[in-house]
Design a protein around this motif. Structure first.
Motif, PDB file in Angstrom:
ATOM      1  N   ARG A  93       0.818  -1.224   0.000  1.00  0.00           N
ATOM      2  CA  ARG A  93       0.000   0.000   0.000  1.00  0.00           C
ATOM      3  C   ARG A  93       0.845   1.264   0.000  1.00  0.00           C
ATOM      4  O   ARG A  93       0.556   2.219   0.724  1.00  0.00           O
ATOM      5  N   LEU A  94       1.893   1.286  -0.798  1.00  0.00           N
ATOM      6  CA  LEU A  94       2.678   2.512  -0.968  1.00  0.00           C
ATOM      7  C   LEU A  94       2.003   3.344  -2.046  1.00  0.00           C
ATOM      8  O   LEU A  94       1.428   2.804  -2.981  1.00  0.00           O
ATOM      9  N   MET A  95       2.095   4.670  -1.916  1.00  0.00           N
ATOM     10  CA  MET A  95       1.553   5.541  -2.949  1.00  0.00           C
ATOM     11  C   MET A  95       2.477   5.452  -4.161  1.00  0.00           C
ATOM     12  O   MET A  95       3.651   5.834  -4.059  1.00  0.00           O
ATOM     13  N   PRO A  96       1.976   4.978  -5.305  1.00  0.00           N
ATOM     14  CA  PRO A  96       2.868   4.809  -6.464  1.00  0.00           C
ATOM     15  C   PRO A  96       3.463   6.119  -6.944  1.00  0.00           C
ATOM     16  O   PRO A  96       4.471   6.125  -7.637  1.00  0.00           O
ATOM     17  N   TRP A  97       2.818   7.240  -6.612  1.00  0.00           N
ATOM     18  CA  TRP A  97       3.271   8.555  -7.103  1.00  0.00           C
ATOM     19  C   TRP A  97       4.200   9.238  -6.119  1.00  0.00           C
ATOM     20  O   TRP A  97       4.512  10.400  -6.305  1.00  0.00           O
ATOM     21  N   LYS A  98       4.613   8.558  -5.074  1.00  0.00           N
ATOM     22  CA  LYS A  98       5.575   9.149  -4.145  1.00  0.00           C
ATOM     23  C   LYS A  98       6.818   8.293  -4.111  1.00  0.00           C
ATOM     24  O   LYS A  98       6.732   7.067  -4.094  1.00  0.00           O
ATOM     25  N   TRP A 133      11.089   4.934  -7.123  1.00  0.00           N
ATOM     26  CA  TRP A 133       9.631   4.865  -7.167  1.00  0.00           C
ATOM     27  C   TRP A 133       9.221   3.486  -6.662  1.00  0.00           C
ATOM     28  O   TRP A 133       9.934   2.512  -6.924  1.00  0.00           O
ATOM     29  N   ALA A 135       7.262   1.421  -7.864  1.00  0.00           N
ATOM     30  CA  ALA A 135       7.156   0.458  -8.957  1.00  0.00           C
ATOM     31  C   ALA A 135       8.498  -0.165  -9.314  1.00  0.00           C
ATOM     32  O   ALA A 135       8.551  -1.180 -10.000  1.00  0.00           O
ATOM     33  N   GLU A 136       9.578   0.452  -8.848  1.00  0.00           N
ATOM     34  CA  GLU A 136      10.900  -0.075  -9.178  1.00  0.00           C
ATOM     35  C   GLU A 136      11.391  -1.085  -8.141  1.00  0.00           C
ATOM     36  O   GLU A 136      12.487  -1.611  -8.269  1.00  0.00           O
TER      37      GLU A 136
END
Lengths: 253, 282
Positions: A93-98, A133, A135-136
Protein backbone atom coordinates in the motif's frame (compact mmCIF):
# COMPACT_ATOMS: atom_id res chain seq x y z
CA UNK A 1 -19.74 2.00 15.65
CA UNK A 2 -17.01 0.89 17.99
CA UNK A 3 -16.25 3.48 20.60
CA UNK A 4 -12.63 4.48 20.30
CA UNK A 5 -10.77 6.10 23.12
CA UNK A 6 -7.23 7.28 23.15
CA UNK A 7 -6.00 7.21 26.68
CA UNK A 8 -2.93 8.61 28.34
CA UNK A 9 -3.66 7.20 31.74
CA UNK A 10 -1.96 4.06 32.86
CA UNK A 11 -4.82 2.78 34.98
CA UNK A 12 -5.33 0.25 32.23
CA UNK A 13 -2.77 -1.69 34.23
CA UNK A 14 -5.36 -2.41 36.85
CA UNK A 15 -7.85 -3.55 34.25
CA UNK A 16 -5.47 -5.93 32.60
CA UNK A 17 -3.21 -7.15 35.34
CA UNK A 18 -0.45 -7.47 32.75
CA UNK A 19 1.33 -4.21 33.16
CA UNK A 20 0.44 -1.27 30.97
CA UNK A 21 -1.68 -2.26 28.01
CA UNK A 22 -1.36 -0.56 24.63
CA UNK A 23 -4.77 -1.67 23.53
CA UNK A 24 -7.84 -3.00 25.30
CA UNK A 25 -10.83 -4.12 23.26
CA UNK A 26 -14.05 -5.35 24.77
CA UNK A 27 -17.17 -6.83 23.26
CA UNK A 28 -16.22 -6.34 19.62
CA UNK A 29 -19.02 -7.41 17.32
CA UNK A 30 -19.15 -7.18 13.55
CA UNK A 31 -21.73 -8.53 11.17
CA UNK A 32 -21.74 -8.52 7.38
CA UNK A 33 -25.39 -8.89 6.40
CA UNK A 34 -26.62 -12.06 8.07
CA UNK A 35 -23.13 -13.36 8.84
CA UNK A 36 -21.72 -12.60 12.27
CA UNK A 37 -17.95 -12.52 11.89
CA UNK A 38 -17.01 -11.25 15.33
CA UNK A 39 -19.31 -12.11 18.18
CA UNK A 40 -17.97 -10.47 21.30
CA UNK A 41 -14.18 -10.40 21.12
CA UNK A 42 -12.22 -9.25 24.14
CA UNK A 43 -8.54 -8.57 23.66
CA UNK A 44 -5.66 -6.99 25.50
CA UNK A 45 -2.16 -6.38 24.23
CA UNK A 46 0.37 -5.41 26.87
CA UNK A 47 3.17 -2.91 26.34
CA UNK A 48 5.97 -4.51 24.35
CA UNK A 49 4.05 -7.76 23.94
CA UNK A 50 3.87 -9.55 20.58
CA UNK A 51 0.55 -11.31 20.15
CA UNK A 52 -0.20 -13.49 17.17
CA UNK A 53 -3.78 -13.86 16.04
CA UNK A 54 -4.33 -17.20 14.35
CA UNK A 55 -7.44 -18.41 12.66
CA UNK A 56 -8.57 -20.20 9.58
CA UNK A 57 -9.44 -18.31 6.45
CA UNK A 58 -12.52 -16.17 6.92
CA UNK A 59 -12.42 -16.35 10.70
CA UNK A 60 -12.41 -12.57 10.99
CA UNK A 61 -8.73 -12.00 11.85
CA UNK A 62 -8.33 -9.12 9.44
CA UNK A 63 -11.71 -7.69 10.41
CA UNK A 64 -10.56 -7.60 14.01
CA UNK A 65 -7.31 -5.88 13.07
CA UNK A 66 -9.14 -3.31 10.97
CA UNK A 67 -11.37 -2.46 13.92
CA UNK A 68 -8.32 -1.98 16.15
CA UNK A 69 -6.76 0.22 13.45
CA UNK A 70 -9.88 2.39 13.43
CA UNK A 71 -10.71 1.50 9.83
CA UNK A 72 -14.10 -0.09 10.48
CA UNK A 73 -16.85 2.39 11.20
CA UNK A 74 -19.59 -0.23 11.49
CA UNK A 75 -18.32 -2.45 14.27
CA UNK A 76 -19.75 -2.48 17.79
CA UNK A 77 -17.74 -2.58 20.96
CA UNK A 78 -15.09 -0.60 22.72
CA UNK A 79 -11.47 -0.04 21.80
CA UNK A 80 -9.06 1.86 23.99
CA UNK A 81 -5.59 2.52 22.67
CA UNK A 82 -2.82 3.91 24.77
CA UNK A 83 -0.05 5.21 22.57
CA UNK A 84 0.81 5.47 18.90
CA UNK A 85 -0.51 2.83 16.51
CA UNK A 86 0.92 1.97 13.10
CA UNK A 87 -0.30 -0.56 10.56
CA UNK A 88 1.41 -2.81 8.01
CA UNK A 89 -0.96 -4.46 5.55
CA UNK A 90 -0.57 -7.60 3.50
CA UNK A 91 -0.08 -5.48 0.40
CA UNK A 92 2.52 -2.76 0.79
CA UNK A 93 0.00 0.00 0.00
CA UNK A 94 2.68 2.51 -0.97
CA UNK A 95 1.55 5.54 -2.95
CA UNK A 96 2.87 4.81 -6.46
CA UNK A 97 3.27 8.55 -7.10
CA UNK A 98 5.57 9.15 -4.14
CA UNK A 99 9.21 8.22 -3.97
CA UNK A 100 10.22 5.75 -1.27
CA UNK A 101 11.32 8.43 1.22
CA UNK A 102 8.14 10.45 0.70
CA UNK A 103 6.07 7.34 1.27
CA UNK A 104 7.82 6.71 4.56
CA UNK A 105 7.44 10.35 5.60
CA UNK A 106 3.73 10.44 4.70
CA UNK A 107 1.85 12.49 7.28
CA UNK A 108 4.89 13.28 9.41
CA UNK A 109 5.70 16.83 10.47
CA UNK A 110 8.76 18.54 11.86
CA UNK A 111 12.24 19.57 10.91
CA UNK A 112 13.76 16.18 11.66
CA UNK A 113 11.53 14.23 9.26
CA UNK A 114 14.25 13.67 6.61
CA UNK A 115 16.65 12.27 9.22
CA UNK A 116 13.99 10.07 10.79
CA UNK A 117 12.95 8.80 7.37
CA UNK A 118 16.52 8.00 6.40
CA UNK A 119 17.08 6.23 9.71
CA UNK A 120 13.94 4.11 9.32
CA UNK A 121 14.91 3.14 5.78
CA UNK A 122 18.42 2.28 6.93
CA UNK A 123 16.97 0.01 9.58
CA UNK A 124 15.14 -2.04 6.98
CA UNK A 125 18.23 -2.07 4.77
CA UNK A 126 16.98 0.31 2.09
CA UNK A 127 19.10 3.39 2.77
CA UNK A 128 20.13 3.44 -0.90
CA UNK A 129 16.63 3.41 -2.34
CA UNK A 130 15.19 6.63 -0.90
CA UNK A 131 14.75 8.18 -4.38
CA UNK A 132 13.25 5.08 -6.02
CA UNK A 133 9.63 4.86 -7.17
CA UNK A 134 7.63 2.05 -5.53
CA UNK A 135 7.16 0.46 -8.96
CA UNK A 136 10.90 -0.08 -9.18
CA UNK A 137 11.03 -2.20 -6.03
CA UNK A 138 10.61 -5.93 -5.59
CA UNK A 139 7.80 -7.31 -3.44
CA UNK A 140 10.09 -7.81 -0.47
CA UNK A 141 11.60 -4.34 -0.79
CA UNK A 142 8.16 -2.74 -1.03
CA UNK A 143 7.08 -4.52 2.11
CA UNK A 144 10.23 -3.35 3.89
CA UNK A 145 9.36 0.22 2.93
CA UNK A 146 5.91 -0.38 4.40
CA UNK A 147 7.58 -1.57 7.61
CA UNK A 148 9.78 1.54 7.60
CA UNK A 149 6.68 3.69 7.11
CA UNK A 150 5.20 2.14 10.26
CA UNK A 151 8.46 2.20 12.19
CA UNK A 152 9.19 5.89 11.57
CA UNK A 153 6.05 6.73 13.56
CA UNK A 154 7.70 5.19 16.66
CA UNK A 155 4.64 3.08 17.36
CA UNK A 156 3.74 1.66 20.73
CA UNK A 157 1.59 -0.86 18.91
CA UNK A 158 2.25 -2.28 15.49
CA UNK A 159 -0.74 -3.87 13.77
CA UNK A 160 0.42 -6.40 11.18
CA UNK A 161 -2.16 -7.89 8.82
CA UNK A 162 -0.50 -10.96 7.30
CA UNK A 163 2.43 -8.70 6.46
CA UNK A 164 4.54 -11.39 4.83
CA UNK A 165 1.74 -13.49 3.37
CA UNK A 166 2.30 -12.37 -0.21
CA UNK A 167 6.07 -12.87 -0.18
CA UNK A 168 8.06 -15.88 -1.32
CA UNK A 169 9.26 -18.30 1.33
CA UNK A 170 12.87 -17.08 1.49
CA UNK A 171 11.92 -13.41 1.65
CA UNK A 172 9.37 -14.25 4.32
CA UNK A 173 12.07 -15.81 6.52
CA UNK A 174 14.23 -12.70 6.14
CA UNK A 175 11.32 -10.44 6.97
CA UNK A 176 10.51 -12.47 10.06
CA UNK A 177 14.10 -12.09 11.23
CA UNK A 178 13.94 -8.36 10.48
CA UNK A 179 10.77 -7.95 12.50
CA UNK A 180 12.34 -9.86 15.39
CA UNK A 181 15.37 -7.59 15.35
CA UNK A 182 13.33 -4.38 15.13
CA UNK A 183 11.17 -5.52 17.98
CA UNK A 184 14.22 -6.13 20.19
CA UNK A 185 15.58 -2.69 19.33
CA UNK A 186 12.39 -0.67 19.66
CA UNK A 187 10.34 -2.69 22.11
CA UNK A 188 7.02 -2.03 20.38
CA UNK A 189 4.02 -4.23 21.01
CA UNK A 190 2.58 -5.99 18.01
CA UNK A 191 -0.58 -7.75 16.99
CA UNK A 192 0.35 -10.10 14.18
CA UNK A 193 -2.51 -11.51 12.14
CA UNK A 194 -1.33 -14.64 10.38
CA UNK A 195 -2.46 -18.03 9.19
CA UNK A 196 1.10 -19.33 9.43
CA UNK A 197 1.50 -21.33 12.65
CA UNK A 198 5.30 -21.38 12.33
CA UNK A 199 5.44 -17.62 11.96
CA UNK A 200 3.31 -17.20 15.07
CA UNK A 201 5.54 -19.59 17.01
CA UNK A 202 8.73 -17.86 15.88
CA UNK A 203 7.63 -14.35 16.75
CA UNK A 204 4.87 -14.27 19.34
CA UNK A 205 4.84 -14.10 23.11
CA UNK A 206 1.22 -15.18 23.07
CA UNK A 207 -1.01 -16.76 20.49
CA UNK A 208 -4.74 -16.14 20.22
CA UNK A 209 -6.93 -18.43 18.18
CA UNK A 210 -9.97 -16.80 16.66
CA UNK A 211 -12.80 -19.24 16.02
CA UNK A 212 -16.55 -18.78 15.57
CA UNK A 213 -16.26 -15.07 16.18
CA UNK A 214 -14.62 -15.29 19.61
CA UNK A 215 -11.11 -15.78 20.98
CA UNK A 216 -11.29 -19.52 21.44
CA UNK A 217 -7.89 -19.97 22.97
CA UNK A 218 -5.14 -17.88 24.54
CA UNK A 219 -1.83 -19.73 24.43
CA UNK A 220 1.28 -18.25 26.05
CA UNK A 221 4.46 -19.11 24.15
CA UNK A 222 7.30 -19.48 26.61
CA UNK A 223 9.88 -20.86 24.20
CA UNK A 224 13.30 -19.25 24.55
CA UNK A 225 14.68 -16.91 21.87
CA UNK A 226 16.10 -17.39 19.31
CA UNK A 227 13.45 -19.85 18.31
CA UNK A 228 13.71 -22.55 15.69
CA UNK A 229 11.75 -25.57 14.56
CA UNK A 230 14.24 -27.97 16.15
CA UNK A 231 14.23 -26.36 19.59
CA UNK A 232 12.53 -28.34 22.36
CA UNK A 233 8.86 -27.66 22.78
CA UNK A 234 8.39 -26.10 19.34
CA UNK A 235 6.86 -29.04 17.54
CA UNK A 236 4.61 -30.00 20.47
CA UNK A 237 3.10 -26.54 20.54
CA UNK A 238 2.87 -26.49 16.76
CA UNK A 239 0.95 -29.76 16.74
CA UNK A 240 -1.39 -28.51 19.41
CA UNK A 241 -2.13 -25.31 17.50
CA UNK A 242 -2.66 -27.08 14.20
CA UNK A 243 -5.04 -29.51 15.83
CA UNK A 244 -6.92 -26.60 17.34
CA UNK A 245 -7.16 -25.03 13.88
CA UNK A 246 -8.61 -28.24 12.52
CA UNK A 247 -5.58 -29.45 10.61
CA UNK A 248 -4.78 -33.16 11.19
CA UNK A 249 -1.51 -33.36 13.09
CA UNK A 250 1.49 -34.56 11.15
CA UNK A 251 3.16 -37.34 13.17
CA UNK A 252 6.62 -36.15 12.16
CA UNK A 253 5.95 -32.72 13.63
CA UNK B 1 28.18 -31.42 -32.97
CA UNK B 2 28.61 -28.19 -34.87
CA UNK B 3 24.99 -27.36 -34.24
CA UNK B 4 25.45 -27.73 -30.49
CA UNK B 5 28.49 -25.49 -30.55
CA UNK B 6 26.73 -22.81 -32.49
CA UNK B 7 23.84 -22.76 -30.07
CA UNK B 8 26.13 -22.58 -27.06
CA UNK B 9 28.18 -19.77 -28.59
CA UNK B 10 25.03 -17.90 -29.50
CA UNK B 11 23.68 -18.15 -25.96
CA UNK B 12 26.94 -16.96 -24.41
CA UNK B 13 27.35 -14.00 -26.69
CA UNK B 14 23.68 -13.22 -26.32
CA UNK B 15 24.07 -13.09 -22.56
CA UNK B 16 27.27 -11.11 -22.54
CA UNK B 17 26.39 -8.53 -25.14
CA UNK B 18 22.69 -8.33 -24.44
CA UNK B 19 22.69 -4.62 -23.75
CA UNK B 20 24.46 -3.48 -26.90
CA UNK B 21 22.84 -5.09 -29.93
CA UNK B 22 19.35 -5.42 -28.44
CA UNK B 23 18.98 -1.73 -27.75
CA UNK B 24 20.91 -0.41 -30.76
CA UNK B 25 19.14 -2.46 -33.40
CA UNK B 26 15.55 -1.44 -32.65
CA UNK B 27 16.63 2.19 -32.35
CA UNK B 28 18.10 2.12 -35.83
CA UNK B 29 14.98 0.38 -37.06
CA UNK B 30 12.63 2.96 -35.50
CA UNK B 31 14.67 5.80 -37.00
CA UNK B 32 14.39 4.20 -40.42
CA UNK B 33 10.69 3.65 -39.92
CA UNK B 34 10.17 7.27 -38.91
CA UNK B 35 11.69 8.41 -42.19
CA UNK B 36 9.59 5.91 -44.07
CA UNK B 37 6.46 7.19 -42.37
CA UNK B 38 7.30 10.75 -43.42
CA UNK B 39 7.52 9.63 -47.02
CA UNK B 40 3.85 9.45 -47.98
CA UNK B 41 2.79 12.82 -46.45
CA UNK B 42 5.73 14.42 -48.23
CA UNK B 43 4.65 12.77 -51.46
CA UNK B 44 1.08 14.03 -51.04
CA UNK B 45 2.31 17.61 -50.59
CA UNK B 46 4.51 17.28 -53.67
CA UNK B 47 1.65 15.92 -55.78
CA UNK B 48 -0.62 18.67 -54.46
CA UNK B 49 1.97 21.28 -55.44
CA UNK B 50 2.40 19.70 -58.87
CA UNK B 51 -1.29 19.42 -59.79
CA UNK B 52 -2.04 22.99 -58.73
CA UNK B 53 1.06 24.44 -60.40
CA UNK B 54 0.30 22.76 -63.70
CA UNK B 55 -3.27 24.03 -63.58
CA UNK B 56 -4.72 20.53 -63.38
CA UNK B 57 -6.64 21.72 -60.30
CA UNK B 58 -7.74 25.35 -60.63
CA UNK B 59 -6.20 27.80 -58.15
CA UNK B 60 -9.65 28.98 -57.06
CA UNK B 61 -10.56 25.48 -55.85
CA UNK B 62 -7.30 24.54 -54.19
CA UNK B 63 -4.21 26.74 -54.13
CA UNK B 64 -0.73 25.26 -54.06
CA UNK B 65 0.84 24.59 -50.67
CA UNK B 66 3.50 27.14 -51.45
CA UNK B 67 0.76 29.72 -52.15
CA UNK B 68 -0.86 28.90 -48.79
CA UNK B 69 2.45 29.40 -47.03
CA UNK B 70 2.93 32.62 -48.98
CA UNK B 71 -0.45 33.88 -47.86
CA UNK B 72 0.46 32.94 -44.31
CA UNK B 73 3.71 34.86 -44.55
CA UNK B 74 1.98 37.92 -46.01
CA UNK B 75 -0.76 37.96 -43.33
CA UNK B 76 1.76 37.35 -40.60
CA UNK B 77 3.84 40.28 -41.75
CA UNK B 78 0.96 42.76 -41.87
CA UNK B 79 -0.25 41.60 -38.44
CA UNK B 80 -3.64 40.28 -39.62
CA UNK B 81 -2.85 36.66 -38.78
CA UNK B 82 -1.46 37.55 -35.36
CA UNK B 83 -4.50 39.61 -34.48
CA UNK B 84 -6.99 36.92 -35.47
CA UNK B 85 -4.90 34.25 -33.77
CA UNK B 86 -4.83 36.24 -30.53
CA UNK B 87 -8.62 36.65 -30.59
CA UNK B 88 -9.12 32.93 -31.22
CA UNK B 89 -6.67 32.00 -28.49
CA UNK B 90 -8.36 34.34 -26.01
CA UNK B 91 -11.74 32.75 -26.70
CA UNK B 92 -10.25 29.28 -26.37
CA UNK B 93 -8.47 30.14 -23.14
CA UNK B 94 -11.50 31.70 -21.45
CA UNK B 95 -13.81 28.94 -22.66
CA UNK B 96 -11.45 26.17 -21.53
CA UNK B 97 -10.88 27.81 -18.17
CA UNK B 98 -14.60 28.26 -17.51
CA UNK B 99 -15.72 24.88 -18.86
CA UNK B 100 -12.74 22.93 -17.54
CA UNK B 101 -12.88 24.64 -14.15
CA UNK B 102 -16.58 23.95 -13.79
CA UNK B 103 -16.07 20.36 -14.94
CA UNK B 104 -13.31 19.88 -12.39
CA UNK B 105 -15.28 21.35 -9.50
CA UNK B 106 -18.52 19.50 -10.27
CA UNK B 107 -16.70 16.27 -11.17
CA UNK B 108 -14.79 16.41 -7.90
CA UNK B 109 -17.94 17.16 -5.93
CA UNK B 110 -19.77 14.24 -7.55
CA UNK B 111 -16.77 11.94 -7.18
CA UNK B 112 -16.01 12.75 -3.56
CA UNK B 113 -19.37 13.45 -1.92
CA UNK B 114 -22.33 11.09 -2.05
CA UNK B 115 -24.84 13.95 -1.94
CA UNK B 116 -22.95 15.64 -4.77
CA UNK B 117 -23.05 12.44 -6.77
CA UNK B 118 -26.83 12.09 -6.31
CA UNK B 119 -27.55 15.72 -7.15
CA UNK B 120 -25.01 16.50 -9.87
CA UNK B 121 -24.42 13.32 -11.81
CA UNK B 122 -27.95 12.58 -13.17
CA UNK B 123 -28.48 15.95 -14.90
CA UNK B 124 -24.92 15.98 -16.23
CA UNK B 125 -25.30 12.47 -17.63
CA UNK B 126 -28.51 13.55 -19.35
CA UNK B 127 -27.06 16.78 -20.72
CA UNK B 128 -24.04 14.85 -21.98
CA UNK B 129 -26.26 13.18 -24.55
CA UNK B 130 -27.09 16.51 -26.19
CA UNK B 131 -24.70 17.30 -29.04
CA UNK B 132 -23.47 20.63 -27.73
CA UNK B 133 -22.82 22.05 -31.19
CA UNK B 134 -26.51 21.52 -31.88
CA UNK B 135 -27.22 24.05 -29.15
CA UNK B 136 -26.04 26.94 -31.33
CA UNK B 137 -29.56 28.22 -32.24
CA UNK B 138 -30.66 28.08 -28.61
CA UNK B 139 -27.44 29.72 -27.44
CA UNK B 140 -27.91 32.53 -29.94
CA UNK B 141 -31.34 33.18 -28.43
CA UNK B 142 -29.89 33.11 -24.94
CA UNK B 143 -26.60 34.97 -25.21
CA UNK B 144 -26.73 36.59 -28.65
CA UNK B 145 -24.21 36.23 -31.43
CA UNK B 146 -21.27 38.04 -29.80
CA UNK B 147 -18.30 36.81 -27.78
CA UNK B 148 -20.41 35.03 -25.13
CA UNK B 149 -21.63 32.60 -27.80
CA UNK B 150 -18.12 31.55 -28.80
CA UNK B 151 -16.95 31.26 -25.24
CA UNK B 152 -20.00 29.27 -24.10
CA UNK B 153 -19.56 26.86 -26.98
CA UNK B 154 -15.92 26.23 -26.06
CA UNK B 155 -16.84 25.95 -22.38
CA UNK B 156 -19.58 23.43 -23.15
CA UNK B 157 -17.19 21.40 -25.26
CA UNK B 158 -14.54 21.38 -22.53
CA UNK B 159 -16.90 20.76 -19.61
CA UNK B 160 -18.00 17.20 -20.29
CA UNK B 161 -14.63 15.48 -20.85
CA UNK B 162 -13.17 17.15 -17.76
CA UNK B 163 -16.22 16.34 -15.63
CA UNK B 164 -16.42 12.71 -16.73
CA UNK B 165 -12.72 12.02 -16.31
CA UNK B 166 -12.42 13.83 -12.98
CA UNK B 167 -15.35 11.76 -11.72
CA UNK B 168 -13.96 8.50 -13.09
CA UNK B 169 -10.45 9.29 -11.88
CA UNK B 170 -11.60 9.91 -8.32
CA UNK B 171 -13.86 6.86 -8.30
CA UNK B 172 -11.05 4.71 -9.64
CA UNK B 173 -8.67 5.41 -6.76
CA UNK B 174 -7.64 2.35 -4.80
CA UNK B 175 -9.58 2.51 -1.54
CA UNK B 176 -6.76 0.60 0.16
CA UNK B 177 -4.35 3.48 -0.43
CA UNK B 178 -6.82 5.87 1.19
CA UNK B 179 -6.96 3.53 4.18
CA UNK B 180 -3.19 3.37 4.40
CA UNK B 181 -3.11 7.16 4.39
CA UNK B 182 -5.64 7.20 7.21
CA UNK B 183 -3.49 4.89 9.31
CA UNK B 184 -0.62 7.33 8.69
CA UNK B 185 -2.73 10.00 10.37
CA UNK B 186 -3.59 12.05 7.27
CA UNK B 187 -6.62 14.31 7.65
CA UNK B 188 -9.32 14.36 4.99
CA UNK B 189 -7.73 17.41 3.37
CA UNK B 190 -4.25 15.83 3.41
CA UNK B 191 -5.68 12.61 1.92
CA UNK B 192 -7.18 14.72 -0.86
CA UNK B 193 -3.80 16.24 -1.58
CA UNK B 194 -1.57 13.18 -1.19
CA UNK B 195 -3.83 10.38 -2.41
CA UNK B 196 -6.91 11.54 -4.31
CA UNK B 197 -5.39 14.28 -6.46
CA UNK B 198 -2.28 12.37 -7.61
CA UNK B 199 -4.34 9.23 -8.04
CA UNK B 200 -6.85 11.00 -10.26
CA UNK B 201 -4.20 12.90 -12.21
CA UNK B 202 -3.72 10.43 -15.09
CA UNK B 203 -7.46 10.49 -15.72
CA UNK B 204 -7.54 14.28 -15.38
CA UNK B 205 -4.87 14.65 -18.03
CA UNK B 206 -6.86 12.46 -20.37
CA UNK B 207 -9.92 14.62 -19.73
CA UNK B 208 -7.92 17.75 -20.38
CA UNK B 209 -6.63 16.50 -23.71
CA UNK B 210 -10.14 15.54 -24.80
CA UNK B 211 -11.37 18.94 -23.58
CA UNK B 212 -8.80 20.73 -25.72
CA UNK B 213 -9.84 18.76 -28.78
CA UNK B 214 -13.53 19.48 -28.13
CA UNK B 215 -12.67 23.12 -27.36
CA UNK B 216 -10.96 23.69 -30.73
CA UNK B 217 -13.85 22.04 -32.55
CA UNK B 218 -16.34 24.29 -30.75
CA UNK B 219 -14.23 27.31 -31.56
CA UNK B 220 -14.25 26.48 -35.27
CA UNK B 221 -18.04 26.28 -35.26
CA UNK B 222 -18.49 29.34 -33.04
CA UNK B 223 -16.22 31.55 -35.09
CA UNK B 224 -18.19 30.89 -38.23
CA UNK B 225 -21.31 32.42 -36.67
CA UNK B 226 -21.15 36.15 -37.24
CA UNK B 227 -17.68 36.66 -35.81
CA UNK B 228 -15.84 39.96 -36.31
CA UNK B 229 -12.40 38.50 -35.67
CA UNK B 230 -10.59 35.23 -35.17
CA UNK B 231 -9.26 32.54 -37.47
CA UNK B 232 -12.77 31.37 -38.35
CA UNK B 233 -13.78 34.91 -39.29
CA UNK B 234 -10.64 35.23 -41.40
CA UNK B 235 -11.64 32.10 -43.30
CA UNK B 236 -15.25 33.20 -43.84
CA UNK B 237 -14.11 36.61 -45.02
CA UNK B 238 -11.58 35.08 -47.41
CA UNK B 239 -14.29 32.82 -48.84
CA UNK B 240 -16.34 35.87 -49.75
CA UNK B 241 -13.36 37.33 -51.62
CA UNK B 242 -12.50 33.93 -53.12
CA UNK B 243 -9.11 33.91 -51.39
CA UNK B 244 -8.90 30.14 -51.23
CA UNK B 245 -5.30 30.27 -50.05
CA UNK B 246 -6.37 32.10 -46.87
CA UNK B 247 -9.20 29.59 -46.31
CA UNK B 248 -6.75 26.72 -46.46
CA UNK B 249 -4.35 28.70 -44.30
CA UNK B 250 -7.04 28.99 -41.63
CA UNK B 251 -7.53 25.23 -41.66
CA UNK B 252 -3.81 24.77 -41.30
CA UNK B 253 -3.69 27.14 -38.33
CA UNK B 254 -6.53 25.27 -36.60
CA UNK B 255 -4.75 21.99 -37.15
CA UNK B 256 -1.47 23.37 -35.83
CA UNK B 257 -3.20 24.79 -32.75
CA UNK B 258 -4.70 21.40 -31.96
CA UNK B 259 -1.42 19.63 -32.54
CA UNK B 260 0.57 22.10 -30.48
CA UNK B 261 -1.79 22.10 -27.51
CA UNK B 262 -1.82 18.31 -27.45
CA UNK B 263 1.96 18.25 -27.60
CA UNK B 264 2.28 20.67 -24.68
CA UNK B 265 -0.22 18.68 -22.64
CA UNK B 266 1.64 15.46 -23.33
CA UNK B 267 4.89 16.98 -22.12
CA UNK B 268 3.18 18.28 -18.98
CA UNK B 269 1.68 14.83 -18.48
CA UNK B 270 5.05 13.14 -18.84
CA UNK B 271 6.52 15.46 -16.22
CA UNK B 272 3.65 15.18 -13.76
CA UNK B 273 3.33 11.43 -14.11
CA UNK B 274 7.02 10.58 -13.96
CA UNK B 275 6.24 7.80 -11.48
CA UNK B 276 4.48 5.87 -14.22
CA UNK B 277 7.66 5.67 -16.25
CA UNK B 278 9.14 3.62 -13.44
CA UNK B 279 6.07 1.47 -13.72
CA UNK B 280 6.80 0.82 -17.36
CA UNK B 281 10.52 0.28 -16.87
CA UNK B 282 10.04 -2.78 -14.66
Amino acid sequence: MATRTESDVTDLDAATGRGAAVVVATGLRRTFGAATVLNGVDLVVGRGEVVALLGSSGSGKSTLLRILAGLDAEADGEVTTNGRVAVVFQEHRLMPWKRVADNVALGLRGADVPERTAAALAEVGLAERTRAWPAELSGGQSQRVAVARALVRQPDLLLLDEPFGALDALTRLKMQALLQRLRLEHGFAALLVTHDVDEALLLADRILILDNGVIAQDVPVTLAHPRAHDRPGFSELRRHLLARLGVPADPDG
Amino acid sequence: MSVTQATAAGTVSGLRGAAVPDSARPRRRTAARRWRRALSPLLIVLVWEAVTRTGLVPDSKLPAPSAVLGAGWRLALDGTLGGHLLDSLTRAAIGLAVGGGLGLVLGAAAGLIRLGDDLIDPPVQMARMLPHLGLVPLLIIWVGIGEPLKISLVALGAFFPVYLNAYAGIRGIDERLVEAARTCGLSALARLRHVVLPGALPSLFLGLRLAFAAGWLSLVVGEQVNAQSGIGFMMMEAREFSQTDVVVLGLLVYALLGLLSDFVLRIAERRALAWRRGLRAT
